[in-house]
Design a protein around this motif. Structure first.
Motif, PDB file in Angstrom:
ATOM      1  N   VAL A  54       0.872  -1.320  -0.097  1.00 21.31           N
ATOM      2  CA  VAL A  54       0.185  -0.098  -0.107  1.00 21.31           C
ATOM      3  C   VAL A  54       0.891   1.308  -0.008  1.00 21.31           C
ATOM      4  CG1 VAL A  54      -2.019  -1.034   1.188  1.00 21.31           C
ATOM      5  CG2 VAL A  54      -0.227  -0.034   2.639  1.00 21.31           C
TER       6      VAL A  54
ATOM      7  N   ARG B 299      -9.562   6.751  -0.849  1.00 20.62           N
ATOM      8  CA  ARG B 299      -9.009   5.916  -1.789  1.00 20.62           C
ATOM      9  C   ARG B 299      -9.654   6.179  -3.229  1.00 20.62           C
ATOM     10  NH1 ARG B 299      -9.714  -0.368  -0.036  1.00 20.62           N
ATOM     11  NH2 ARG B 299     -11.974   0.692   0.038  1.00 20.62           N
ATOM     12  N   ARG B 300      -8.692   6.328  -4.007  1.00 26.19           N
ATOM     13  CA  ARG B 300      -9.336   6.527  -5.622  1.00 26.19           C
ATOM     14  C   ARG B 300     -10.328   7.941  -5.598  1.00 26.19           C
ATOM     15  NH1 ARG B 300      -8.527   1.265  -5.466  1.00 26.19           N
ATOM     16  NH2 ARG B 300     -10.422   0.207  -4.950  1.00 26.19           N
TER      17      ARG B 300
ATOM     18  N   LEU C 209      -8.091  -2.666   3.408  1.00 22.79           N
ATOM     19  CA  LEU C 209      -7.285  -2.460   2.234  1.00 22.79           C
ATOM     20  C   LEU C 209      -7.176  -3.617   1.238  1.00 22.79           C
ATOM     21  CD1 LEU C 209      -4.413  -0.279   4.058  1.00 22.79           C
ATOM     22  CD2 LEU C 209      -6.341   0.449   2.726  1.00 22.79           C
TER      23      LEU C 209
ATOM     24  N   ASP D 253      -3.524  -0.509  -2.934  1.00 19.45           N
ATOM     25  CA  ASP D 253      -4.276   0.744  -2.567  1.00 19.45           C
ATOM     26  C   ASP D 253      -3.244   1.655  -2.292  1.00 19.45           C
ATOM     27  OD1 ASP D 253      -6.924  -0.033  -2.938  1.00 19.45           O
ATOM     28  OD2 ASP D 253      -7.085  -0.804  -0.864  1.00 19.45           O
TER      29      ASP D 253
END
Length: 93
Positions: free
Chosen positions: A7, A54-55, A65, A69
């Motif tokens: 991550v 996230r995104r 997660l 990510d």
């Protein structure tokens, strides 16, 4: 051997971006990643807000997660975007 995921945790300041990439055990949460990144110790005033994405979408600190990510630690807005647009428009007149 336990399975791991990779991550990234990102914290953006006004003129600089800090990115840390590391391994975590599977089923790690967003909060686990933030703690592992060290940002909670270095920037407690920002991390305490618990605004994560996230995104490009808000995510809960307890969300699990996935591999690869990228978690963004978001700062609170200093000014409402609508107010900022109005102020810019007034300056241009």
């Amino acid at each position: 051997m336990a399975n791991h995921i990779i991550v990234e945790v990102v914290l953006a300041e006004f003129h600089q971006q800090h990115l840390r990439r590391f391994r975590l055990p599977e089923n790690a949460s967003v909060l686990d990643a933030v703690k592992q990144s060290g940002f909670a110790d270095e920037y407690p005033h920002i991390v305490q807000q618990q605004l994560f994405a996230r995104r490009g979408k808000r995510i809960s600190p307890n969300a699990i997660l996935e591999n690869n990510d990228r978690i963004d630690i978001c700062r609170p807005l200093l000014i409402d975007p609508k107010t900022a647009r109005i102020q810019r428009a007034q300056k241009q007149k």
